[in-house]
Scaffold this motif. Structure first.
Motif, short mmCIF file in Angstrom:
data_model
loop_
_atom_site.label_atom_id
_atom_site.label_comp_id
_atom_site.label_asym_id
_atom_site.label_seq_id
_atom_site.Cartn_x
_atom_site.Cartn_y
_atom_site.Cartn_z
N ASN A 208 0.81 -1.23 0.00
CA ASN A 208 0.00 0.00 0.00
C ASN A 208 0.84 1.27 0.00
OD1 ASN A 208 0.98 0.12 2.59
ND2 ASN A 208 -0.99 -0.28 3.60
N ALA A 209 2.14 1.15 -0.16
CA ALA A 209 3.00 2.34 -0.14
C ALA A 209 4.24 2.10 -0.98
CB ALA A 209 3.38 2.69 1.30
N ILE A 210 4.85 3.20 -1.39
CA ILE A 210 6.16 3.13 -2.04
C ILE A 210 7.20 3.43 -0.99
CG2 ILE A 210 7.65 4.14 -3.80
CD1 ILE A 210 5.10 4.95 -5.32
N ILE A 211 8.06 2.45 -0.75
CA ILE A 211 9.04 2.59 0.33
C ILE A 211 10.44 2.52 -0.28
CG2 ILE A 211 9.86 1.68 2.54
CD1 ILE A 211 7.09 0.38 2.88
N THR A 212 11.21 3.56 -0.09
CA THR A 212 12.57 3.63 -0.61
C THR A 212 13.52 3.99 0.52
OG1 THR A 212 12.35 5.97 -1.19
CG2 THR A 212 11.76 4.33 -2.88
N CYS A 213 14.82 3.90 0.23
CA CYS A 213 15.79 4.25 1.26
C CYS A 213 16.96 5.01 0.64
CB CYS A 213 16.29 3.01 1.99
SG CYS A 213 17.20 1.85 0.96
N SER A 214 17.66 5.73 1.49
CA SER A 214 18.84 6.47 1.05
C SER A 214 19.91 6.36 2.14
CB SER A 214 18.50 7.94 0.80
OG SER A 214 19.65 8.66 0.46
N PRO A 215 21.12 5.85 1.78
CA PRO A 215 21.50 5.33 0.46
C PRO A 215 20.75 4.04 0.12
CG PRO A 215 23.19 4.84 2.07
CD PRO A 215 22.23 5.73 2.76
N GLU A 216 20.70 3.74 -1.16
CA GLU A 216 19.97 2.57 -1.61
C GLU A 216 20.56 1.29 -1.02
OE1 GLU A 216 19.52 2.29 -5.79
OE2 GLU A 216 18.60 4.27 -6.02
N GLU B 295 19.85 -3.11 -0.82
CA GLU B 295 19.11 -4.26 -1.32
C GLU B 295 18.30 -4.92 -0.21
OE1 GLU B 295 21.83 -6.98 -3.08
OE2 GLU B 295 22.33 -5.67 -4.78
N ASN B 296 17.20 -5.53 -0.63
CA ASN B 296 16.40 -6.40 0.23
C ASN B 296 15.67 -5.70 1.36
OD1 ASN B 296 17.28 -8.67 -1.27
ND2 ASN B 296 19.14 -8.83 0.02
N ILE B 297 15.45 -4.38 1.27
CA ILE B 297 14.69 -3.75 2.36
C ILE B 297 13.23 -4.17 2.31
CG2 ILE B 297 16.22 -1.75 2.43
CD1 ILE B 297 13.84 -0.15 1.20
N ASN B 298 12.80 -4.79 1.22
CA ASN B 298 11.41 -5.24 1.15
C ASN B 298 11.07 -6.22 2.27
OD1 ASN B 298 10.86 -3.67 -1.08
ND2 ASN B 298 11.22 -5.31 -2.56
N VAL B 299 12.06 -6.95 2.77
CA VAL B 299 11.77 -7.91 3.83
C VAL B 299 11.33 -7.22 5.11
CG1 VAL B 299 13.44 -9.55 2.88
CG2 VAL B 299 14.13 -8.04 4.74
N TRP B 300 11.61 -5.92 5.24
CA TRP B 300 11.17 -5.20 6.43
C TRP B 300 9.68 -4.89 6.41
CZ3 TRP B 300 15.57 -0.98 6.28
CH2 TRP B 300 16.78 -1.55 6.71
N PHE B 301 9.05 -5.04 5.27
CA PHE B 301 7.66 -4.60 5.12
C PHE B 301 6.75 -5.67 4.51
CE2 PHE B 301 10.71 -1.14 4.41
CZ PHE B 301 10.47 -0.36 5.53
N ASP B 302 7.12 -6.93 4.71
CA ASP B 302 6.33 -8.00 4.10
C ASP B 302 5.46 -8.75 5.10
OD1 ASP B 302 8.20 -9.41 5.55
OD2 ASP B 302 9.09 -10.44 3.82
N GLY B 303 5.43 -8.30 6.35
CA GLY B 303 4.60 -8.94 7.36
C GLY B 303 5.15 -10.26 7.86
N THR C 18 26.79 8.01 8.86
CA THR C 18 26.10 9.17 9.41
C THR C 18 24.58 8.99 9.43
OG1 THR C 18 26.17 10.21 7.22
CG2 THR C 18 27.91 10.81 8.80
N THR C 19 23.97 8.88 8.25
CA THR C 19 22.51 8.89 8.18
C THR C 19 22.00 7.83 7.22
OG1 THR C 19 22.46 11.27 8.63
CG2 THR C 19 20.49 10.31 7.65
N PHE C 20 20.92 7.15 7.65
CA PHE C 20 20.19 6.22 6.79
C PHE C 20 18.73 6.59 6.88
CE2 PHE C 20 17.86 2.24 6.07
CZ PHE C 20 18.35 1.89 4.83
N THR C 21 18.08 6.77 5.72
CA THR C 21 16.71 7.28 5.68
C THR C 21 15.79 6.32 4.95
OG1 THR C 21 17.52 9.55 5.67
CG2 THR C 21 15.24 9.21 5.00
N LEU C 22 14.63 6.07 5.56
CA LEU C 22 13.54 5.33 4.92
C LEU C 22 12.44 6.32 4.56
CD1 LEU C 22 13.23 2.15 7.16
CD2 LEU C 22 13.84 2.19 4.73
#
Length: 836
Positions: free
Chosen positions: A181-189, A191-199, A213-217
Motif C-alpha cells: 500500500n505504499a512506495i518505500i525507498t531508502c537512502s542510500p539505496e 538491497e532487500n529492504i522489502n523484507v522489512w515490510f512483508d509482514g 552518518t545517516t540512513f533514511t527510509l
C-alpha cells in the motif's frame, strides 16, 4: 563530632577518645581486643572441581591463624582445566561435610551459596514448571456469529496456560504501511529492504556498514495516511542508533514529530527474557502522504526483521514495561524504568475495552481445543500462558547447572532450598554442623520474569481489580486507554518487585531460619535487576554491598546495602570487599587499606574479603587463581603477614558497629519498580550525610522533636521527595501525617497516582491531599509553606533549607570527593547536635 579530621583512620581514632572520654570502659576494652563477631569473612570459591580434603583443612587453619571468622563457599566454574571432584557427586558432598566439620574444629564458621555458581538460585533439580517464567500468547482472528471448534496453538513447547481471552478486534489493528500500500525507498539505496515490510519476521536485512552518518527510509502514499505507532523488530545482532520520524507538511517541508533511541546492545536473557524484543514508539495521530524514518549515530550491526509504521494504537515500549527487555548496562540508574506519558488515543475503537474482554478459559479443553459460540463481529482470541525464561545459575559446572527457580513463588523457592541446602543438612547431625551459619544469595544477575502460578488472584487481592482483561497489553495493544495500559503495567512491575522481595528473599530467609541458618545477600543486581533494592534487602537477615579495587567514588552498591540496613533495623552492614578485575598479583594490604577505609565511610561495618580461592594442591604454587578478586589465600606471599591489617579491620568494624549512623536527609526513592538506586535531587551539601528510603520505610516513621524516627531509633531531619509527580494515596496520606506532626519535606507536589488501583478515584484523592498540603507552594512564586507543625519546601536547594533549620554540617570546609568520612553517635558519647 564537629572537628575537621585529617583522614578516615583519624576519624576512627578520635572515636576512641570520644567514647573513652565518656568513660565507656567496655568500648575501650573491646577496641583493644575486638570480639569474635568483628572478624572479617571471606568468599571461599571452590573453582572448577579442584577440591581436596587436605586443602580444605589447610585453608581453614590458615584462615583461623590470620583472624577470618567465616568462609562462604561458592562452587564456581571459571577455568578451562577441570578438577576431578565433580559437583553434586557423593565425593563432592563429602567435601562439603568435611568443610563444615573442620569449620567447627578450627573456629571458622561456614556459609554456603544457596546454589552452585554465584548467581543466583538454580540447579538441575529445578523443572520448567517451577522455573522463572513469563507471559506469551498465540492469537487467532475469527468472525461471528458461529459455533467455533478449533485447537488453539500453544506458542511454545513448554507452556502453561493462564487464560484464554477474546475481544473485538481494535480498529486498524493490522493496518500498517507495507509493500502493498505504499512506495518505500531508502537512502542510500540498499538491497532487500522489502523484507522489512512483508509482514514476515522470518528474514532480516541490515543497514549497510558503509553508512556512517545517516540512513533514511521514505514512505510515500497517494492519499494521506494516519500513523499512531511505529514497531521496529530488531535483527539478531547488537547495535544502537538514534531515530527521528518526520512527516511532510502541506508546504512541502518536513517536520519531526518523534525522536527516540534504539538500544539493543545486550541481548542476553539476563537482561530480558525476549532478547530481541521489538521497539515500540507511539505518538499523537499524524496524517501525511509522506513520512521519513531517519537513523543516525548508528553503532554496531544494525538491522531489522520487520518495520511497521502503523495507524494502530499500541502501548509504547510495552516490551520494556513488562520487563521483557531490561536496562542493558551494569548500573540501572534511578530513572531507568520511568517513561514519559505516551500520546493518548483519539478514538476508543482503537483500544481494547477492558469491560468487554471475555474470559473464555473454561471453553478450552486440556488439549487446547476451544469450543465457543462466537458473537457477531470480528474477534481476536488469545491463548495466554507462561513459558520459561531459560535462565540458569552461573557460573557453575555442567553437572551443577540448571534452571533458575521462580522468584515470585515461595513454594518453589522452598523446594529449591530442600533440593540443595536441605540435602546437605540431612547428611550431618546437628552437633557436627554447628559451624554452618549462613546461606548466601550474591548479586542478582539472572534477569526478570513477569508471571507465576496463581498470580491473577493475588494481583486482584493486592490491587483490587482482575488483571485478566488487561493481559492483551502484553502483546502491545492499548487496553482502555494509553494511561490505563501504563498503569496496569506499573502495577505488574510493582507486584513483581514485591513478590521477589517477600516470596523469594523472604522464602529463602524462612527456610534458612527454620533450619537454624541465616540468609546473607547482596541487595542489588546488574544486567537486569527486576526488584526494589531497599525492600529486597529488608527481607534478608543480613545485607551485603560490594566494592572493587577501582576508583569508583559513588559506592552505589554500598549505599544500597547501608540504606536498606538502616531503614530495616539491621546494625551490621557487610560488603564484598576488594573485588578486582586485575591485574593479578597487584595488590597488598597497604594498597588495599585506603579503599577499605573509603568503603567504611559509605556505611559498611563488616568486610567479606574477595576472594579466597580454595587451594587443593601443595605442589602447585601460587596455586588455583582466577581473573577476578585479590589473591587472598595461603599461597600468597603476604597472606600470613596480613593479620595486623585484619586486626585493624576488626577494630574498625567494632567501632563502626557502635551507636547509630547519623544522617540528616532521607531521600525517598519513589514507588516505581524496578529500582536499584535512588537520586539525590536536590544535591546534598558537603558535610552532611543521607540514606535512601522507600515507601515501606516511610510507613514505619513517626515524628519526634521534628525528626523522622524509625522504630530502632534511626532518624532524619529532612525527607526529600524525588522529582516526579506520582504517588499512591496511601503513601501521601502517611506523608500528610508526618508533615502535620512536625516533619520537614522537600519536593514537588504529586498530581496523580501511578497505579490503576481504585482508578480514577485514586487521582482525586492525591489531588485533594496535595492541595491541602502544598496549597500555593508551587516552587516558583512560593517556595515554602508551614503545614501544621511541619513545613514543605519546593524548588529550594538544601543549603537554604538547612540554614533555616539551623542544621550545621558534621564537618566543614572540605572537598567531600577527596575526603571521605562517616559519623555515628551513641548515647553519652559526644555533645548533643544542634536541633537533635
Amino acid at each position: 563530632m564537629k572537628t575537621l579530621q585529617k583522614s578516615t583512620f583519624i576519624i576512627l581514632f578520635l572515636y576512641v577518645f570520644s567514647f573513652t572520654n565518656a568513660q565507656t570502659d567496655a568500648l575501650s576494652t573491646n577496641f583493644k581486643t575486638p570480639p569474635t563477631e568483628t572478624k572479617p569473612w571471606v568468599y571461599w570459591y571452590w573453582i572448577s572441581d579442584h577440591i581436596s580434603k587436605e586443602g580444605i583443612t589447610k585453608d581453614l587453619e590458615a584462615m583461623a591463624k590470620v583472624g577470618i571468622g567465616e568462609a562462604l563457599i561458592g562452587n564456581i566454574d571459571e577455568i578451562k582445566q577441570k578438577g576431578k571432584v565433580k559437583a553434586l557427586t557423593e565425593e563432592w558432598f563429602l567435601m562439603i561435610d568435611h568443610a563444615i566439620r573442620e569449620g567447627k574444629r578450627t573456629g571458622v564458621n561456614i556459609g554456603l551459596f544457596n546454589s552452585p555458581g554465584w548467581s543466583q538460585s538454580g540447579g538441575p533439580w529445578n523443572k520448567p514448571e517451577n522455573s522463572m517464567r513469563y507471559l506469551t500468547m498465540s492469537e487467532l482472528k475469527v468472525k461471528g456469529p458461529q459455533k467455533l471448534s478449533v485447537k488453539l496453538t500453544a506458542p511454545t513447547v513448554q507452556f502453561q496456560d493462564v487464560a484464554v481471552v477474546a475481544y473485538s478486534v481494535p480498529a486498524n489493528d493490522a493496518n500498517y504501511l507495507s509493500n502493498d500500500n505504499a512506495i518505500i525507498t531508502c537512502s542510500p539505496e540498499t538491497e532487500n529492504i522489502n523484507v522489512w515490510f512483508d509482514g514476515n519476521q522470518g528474514a532480516e536485512t541490515y543497514i549497510p556498514n558503509s553508512v556512517s552518518t545517516t540512513f533514511t527510509l521514505n514512505f510515500s502514499q497517494l492519499q494521506p495516511y494516519t500513523v499512531r505507532s511505529l514497531m521496529l523488530y530488531p535483527s539478531h545482532s547488537s547495535f544502537r542508533a538514534q531515530c527521528e520520524l518526520q512527516y511532510k507538511q502541506s508546504d512541502g517541508t518536513f517536520k519531526t514529530f518523534k525522536t527516540f533511541g534504539i538500544e539493543r546492545t545486550n541481548n542476553s536473557t539476563s537482561v530480558g527474557f525476549i532478547p530481541y524484543a521489538p521497539i515500540c514508539e507511539t505518538f499523537a495521530a499524524t496524517s501525511s502522504t509522506h513520512f521519513r524514518l531517519i537513523f543516525t549515530s548508528i553503532n554496531g550491526k544494525a538491522g531489522f526483521t520487520e518495520i511497521a509504521l502503523s495507524g494502530a494504537a499500541r502501548t509504547e515500549r510495552f516490551a520494556e514495561k513488562q520487563l521483557a527487555k531490561l536496562w542493558p548496562t551494569p548500573a540501572p540508574l534511578w530513572d531507568a524504568y520511568l517513561w514519559k506519558p505516551q500520546a493518548e488515543i483519539n478514538d476508543n475503537t482503537l483500544a481494547v475495552q477492558p469491560q468487554k474482554v471475555i474470559n473464555i478459559s473454561t471453553k478450552m479443553k486440556a488439549d487446547g481445543t476451544l469450543e465457543w459460540d462466537v458473537p457477531a463481529g470480528e474477534w481476536l482470541i488469545q491463548r495466554i500462558g507462561m513459558t520459561p525464561t531459560g535462565q540458569k545459575n552461573a557460573p557453575a559446572s555442567v553437572e551443577a547447572t540448571g534452571l533458575e527457580i521462580d522468584k515470585m513463588n515461595s513454594q518453589w523457592v522452598a523446594g529449591h532450598f530442600d533440593a540443595y541446602i536441605g540435602k546437605i543438612l540431612k547428611r550431618l547431625p546437628e552437633s557436627d554442623r554447628i559451624a554452618f551459619k549462613h546461606i548466601v544469595a550474591d548479586s542478582y544477575e539472572t534477569g526478570a520474569q513477569n508471571w507465576t502460578d496463581g498470580l491473577a488472584a493475588d494481583f486482584e487481592k493486592q490491587f483490587g481489580y482482575d488483571p485478566t482483561p488487561f493481559l492483551p497489553v502484553i502483546s502491545g495493544r492499548v487496553v482502555g486507554s494509553a494511561d490505563m495500559s501504563d498503569r496496569f503495567l506499573w502495577d505488574l512491575r510493582r507486584i513483581i518487585a514485591d513478590r521477589i522481595s517477600y516470596q523469594y528473599v523472604g522464602g529463602l530467609r524462612q527456610k534458612a531460619n527454620e533450619n537454624g541458618l541465616k540468609l546473607w545477600l547482596e541487595n542489588y543486581g546488574h544486567w537486569g535487576y527486576p526488584g526494589e533494592f531497599l525492600q529486597y534487602g529488608g527481607q534478608s537477615d543480613e545485607i551485603g554491598g560490594e566494592f572493587w579495587t577501582g576508583d569508583e567514588n559513588e559506592g552505589l552498591e554500598l549505599r544500597a546495602a547501608s540504606s536498606a540496613a538502616h531503614g530495616y533495623g539491621k546494625n551490621v552492614v557487610h560488603a564484598e570487599a576488594f573485588t578486582s578485575g586485575g591485574p593479578m598479583w597487584n595488590w597488598e594490604p597497604w594498597s588495599l587499606k585506603k579503599r577499605g577505609d573509603w568503603a567504611a565511610t559509605k556505611g559498611i561495618n563488616h568486610f567479606v574479603m574477595h576472594v579466597y580461592i580454595h587451594q587443593p594442591y601443595e605442589d602447585k604454587v601460587p596455586g588455583i587463581n582466577a581473573w577476578f578478586g585479590v589473591e587472598f589465600n595461603r599461597h600468597n606471599t603476604w597472606f600470613y603477614q596480613s593479620k595486623e591489617w585484619i586486626d585493624y579491620m576488626r577494630r574498625s568494624h567494632y567501632m563502626l558497629q557502635q551507636g547509630k549512623y547519623v544522617a540528616d536527609v532521607a531521600y525517598f526513592t519513589g514507588e516505581d519498580a524496578p529500582k536499584m538506586t535512588g537520586i539525590r535531587h536536590p544535591q546534598l551539601p558537603d558535610g552532611y550525610n543521607f540514606d535512601y528510603v522507600n515507601a515501606e520505610v516511610i510507613d514505619k516513621m513517626h515524628i519526634e522533636n521534628n525528626r523522622f524516627v524509625l522504630p530502632d531509633g534511626m532518624s532524619y531531619k529532612v525527607l526529600v521527595l524525588p522529582p516526579q509527580n506520582t504517588m499512591r494515596p496511601a503513601v501521601l496520606s502517611k506523608l500528610k501525617q508526618l508533615i502535620t506532626d512536625g516533619g520537614t519535606v522537600v519536593g514537588p507536589a504529586p498530581t496523580r497516582s501511578p497505579s490503576l488501583q481504585n482508578y480514577p478515584a485514586c487521582d482525586e484523592q492525591v489531588k485533594l491531599m496535595a492541595q491541602q498540603l502544598w496549597q500555593n507552594c508551587d516552587g516558583v512564586q512560593c517556595k515554602n509553606i508551614v503545614v501544621g507543625k511541619g513545613k514543605i519546601y519546593n524548588g529550594v536547594e538544601l543549603t537554604a533549607v538547612f540554614n533555616e533549620l539551623n542544621l550545621i554540617p558534621d564537618i566543614g570546609n572540605i572537598d567531600a570527593t577527596s575526603f571521605p568520612w562517616i559519623h555515628r553517635s551513641a548515647a553519652d558519647a559526644e555533645p548533643k547536635r544542634p536541633n537533635g
